[in-house]
Design a protein around this motif. Structure first.
Motif, short mmCIF file in Angstrom:
data_model
loop_
_atom_site.label_atom_id
_atom_site.label_comp_id
_atom_site.label_asym_id
_atom_site.label_seq_id
_atom_site.Cartn_x
_atom_site.Cartn_y
_atom_site.Cartn_z
N ARG A 173 2.42 10.31 0.21
CA ARG A 173 2.88 9.67 -1.04
C ARG A 173 1.84 9.83 -2.15
O ARG A 173 2.19 9.90 -3.33
CB ARG A 173 3.16 8.20 -0.78
CG ARG A 173 4.27 7.91 0.22
CD ARG A 173 5.65 8.15 -0.33
NE ARG A 173 6.02 7.17 -1.34
CZ ARG A 173 7.16 7.23 -2.06
NH1 ARG A 173 7.99 8.24 -1.90
NH2 ARG A 173 7.43 6.31 -2.94
N LEU A 174 0.56 9.91 -1.78
CA LEU A 174 -0.47 10.21 -2.79
C LEU A 174 -0.24 11.60 -3.40
O LEU A 174 -0.36 11.79 -4.61
CB LEU A 174 -1.86 10.15 -2.16
CG LEU A 174 -2.51 8.78 -1.99
CD1 LEU A 174 -3.74 8.88 -1.10
CD2 LEU A 174 -2.90 8.20 -3.35
N THR A 225 1.09 7.44 3.73
CA THR A 225 0.38 7.04 2.51
C THR A 225 -0.27 8.25 1.84
O THR A 225 -0.20 8.40 0.61
CB THR A 225 -0.68 5.99 2.85
OG1 THR A 225 -0.05 4.84 3.43
CG2 THR A 225 -1.44 5.56 1.60
N VAL A 226 -0.87 9.13 2.64
CA VAL A 226 -1.48 10.35 2.08
C VAL A 226 -0.41 11.24 1.44
O VAL A 226 -0.61 11.78 0.34
CB VAL A 226 -2.25 11.12 3.17
CG1 VAL A 226 -2.74 12.46 2.64
CG2 VAL A 226 -3.42 10.29 3.68
N SER A 272 2.41 1.64 -3.34
CA SER A 272 1.43 1.89 -4.39
C SER A 272 0.78 3.25 -4.30
O SER A 272 0.21 3.73 -5.28
CB SER A 272 0.34 0.81 -4.36
OG SER A 272 0.91 -0.47 -4.46
N ALA A 273 0.85 3.90 -3.14
CA ALA A 273 0.16 5.18 -2.97
C ALA A 273 0.60 6.21 -3.99
O ALA A 273 -0.21 6.96 -4.55
CB ALA A 273 0.38 5.71 -1.55
N VAL A 292 0.83 -1.20 0.00
CA VAL A 292 0.00 0.00 0.00
C VAL A 292 0.86 1.25 0.00
O VAL A 292 0.62 2.21 -0.76
CB VAL A 292 -0.95 0.00 1.22
CG1 VAL A 292 -1.61 1.37 1.38
CG2 VAL A 292 -2.01 -1.08 1.05
N VAL A 293 1.91 1.28 0.84
CA VAL A 293 2.80 2.45 0.90
C VAL A 293 3.49 2.66 -0.44
O VAL A 293 3.60 3.79 -0.93
CB VAL A 293 3.82 2.28 2.04
CG1 VAL A 293 4.89 3.36 1.95
CG2 VAL A 293 3.14 2.35 3.39
#
Length: 468
Positions: free
Chosen positions: A120-121, A117-118, A67-68, A64-65
């Motif tokens: 990295r988005l 994660t946010v 892929s963000a 997830v990290v």
């Protein structure tokens, strides 16, 4: 080259006029977006080793990290396509630099996996926008003879960014070091923003928006003294007057994107975008240190192998820049993609070797060979072909579709690579990537045209000539 008569009556060949320094400045400064793209996507490979331990991340959480940033890139590409069509290429690149800096600092300061994660988005928005807008900007300012190598400079900067990320990751490895790894990306982001301010707007965008005089002024600064700038402007304007320039609004743009005459170009752009990921490169960039560690390599050896991958990517970028205008885009792919697939297959078999010393040498050499061949092949061409084959009227939005395809398939690889290795084993997963390299060769042979040495307007006329 120009033939000149000497006093003795013999002929002497004069060198062609040198392009002005501004042309190279446009390519070099805007390509810093590629360096940021490479660094921010590559640094997660090194950061993940300590990040996973510090935040106690499971395999799924690590995916997830990673892929963000790719989810953000999928959104950033189409948004930047719309913005660059409306406001111009240069202002979008300046804005992208600001988002890069914001995302880098937010990642470094993130107190939890969720906020990281946010952050990295947010970085992904900048990555997607840069990978979409910078190649278009370079393509629309470069002359045909230099367009390939100047656009491949973007991919070379991506490779340099990835190499720097591996070196920084090795130097800062340890608890908490990942925060500094992320923060350092803010420095080139500021340089990109400041460097873009004095650069000119794309002359083709200016013509498309009804400013031919400004476009002529820009082209006169980007072409050698004595170049027939008026003829180039007239050629661009002729396509605009013929009705191929500038649909206004989302509905008009969507209508052109659905046009039958545009389908072959879209197929080429989207197909190359998909294969650039399905052939396995970013699986190696993101997860090679983790895969090597799981296969029994020490952590320091795995990180050093990551540095080696970065070196191979830079060498591949240089090779692609030298070859893409010399031998052509299509031929480069036809030569290198089968060899890339063979190298990946050898890598898969190497993990089955019974002797540890032999296995490790075979794994490292096959991995480096694959990264070089794939990097000099499809990774050099992926950001080049879409802006070349897609027409001016929808170049921003249509290129953003190709860019979003890159990031969509990149996301697919990122969220499935480790899971596939756990489910099927590492050799089987690598053999699937090897097969994709060979399927890419088939696609190129059947569908991809040669664009070397042709103006963007010549390519577009050829495309429209295929309309039935």
């Amino acid at each position: 080259m120009t033939a000149l008569h000497t006093g003795s009556g013999t002929l002497r060949t004069a060198p062609a006029p040198r392009p002005p320094a501004l042309l190279y400045a446009v390519a070099a400064v805007s390509a810093l977006g590629g360096l940021l793209f490479g660094y921010d996507t590559g640094i997660i490979s090194s950061a993940l080793l300590d990040l996973g331990r510090d935040l106690d991340l499971s395999t799924g959480a690590r995916e997830v990290v990673v892929s963000a940033i790719l989810v953000g890139a999928m959104a950033g590409a189409p948004v930047s396509g719309v913005l660059s069509a409306r406001w111009g290429r240069r202002p979008v690149v300046v804005g992208v630099a600001g988002v890069f800096a914001l995302g880098a600092l937010a990642s470094a300061l993130a107190p939890s996996a969720g906020l990281l994660t946010v952050a990295r988005l947010v970085l992904g928005l900048a990555v997607g926008a840069a990978s979409n807008t910078v190649p278009v900007y370079i393509a629309e300012t470069a002359p045909p003879a230099l367009r390939g190598r100047l656009m491949v400079l973007f991919q070379l900067m991506v490779a340099i960014g990835q190499l720097v990320s591996y070196l920084v990751g090795y130097a800062l490895a340890g608890p908490g070091g990942w925060r500094w790894m992320f923060a350092l990306a803010a420095v080139p982001a500021v340089v990109l923003a400041l460097g873009m301010l004095p650069l000119p707007e794309s002359p083709r965008w200016l013509v498309d928006r009804g400013h031919p005089d400004r476009a002529r002024e820009v082209l006169s600064r980007l072409r050698p003294a004595g170049a027939d700038v008026a003829a180039e402007i007239a050629d661009i304007a002729a396509l605009h007057r013929a009705g191929t320039g500038g649909p206004r609004g989302l509905r008009a743009t969507a209508r052109v994107l659905r046009s039958r005459w545009l389908r072959p170009a879209l197929l080429v752009a989207l197909g190359i975008a998909a294969f650039s990921q399905l052939t396995g490169m970013n699986a190696m960039v993101y997860y090679a240190p983790s895969m090597l560690t799981d296969a029994g390599f020490g952590g320091s050896v795995a990180l050093l192998t990551g540095v080696g991958i970065g070196v191979m990517l830079v060498l591949a970028g240089v090779t692609g820049a030298l070859w893409v205008d010399r031998i052509g885009r299509r031929r480069l792919l036809l030569w290198l993609m089968p060899a890339s697939g063979i190298a990946m297959a050898v890598l898969a078999v190497a993990f089955l070797a019974p002797e540890p010393a032999v296995q490790r040498w075979a794994v490292v050499l096959a991995l480096f060979a694959y990264v070089f061949l794939n990097g000099a092949g499809i990774q050099s061409v992926v950001w080049l072909l879409a802006p070349e084959v897609l027409p001016l009227s929808v170049r921003g939005p249509a290129t953003s579709l190709a860019t979003a395809t890159v990031w969509g398939f990149d996301l697919l690889i990122a969220v499935t690579a480790l899971t596939a290795v756990q489910a099927f084993g590492l050799p089987a997963t690598l053999l699937i990537y090897a097969l994709m390299n060979l399927l890419c060769w088939v696609f190129v042979r059947r569908r991809v045209p040669e664009t070397r040495g042709r103006t963007l307007e010549e390519i577009e006329r050829s495309l429209r000539g295929d309309e039935a």
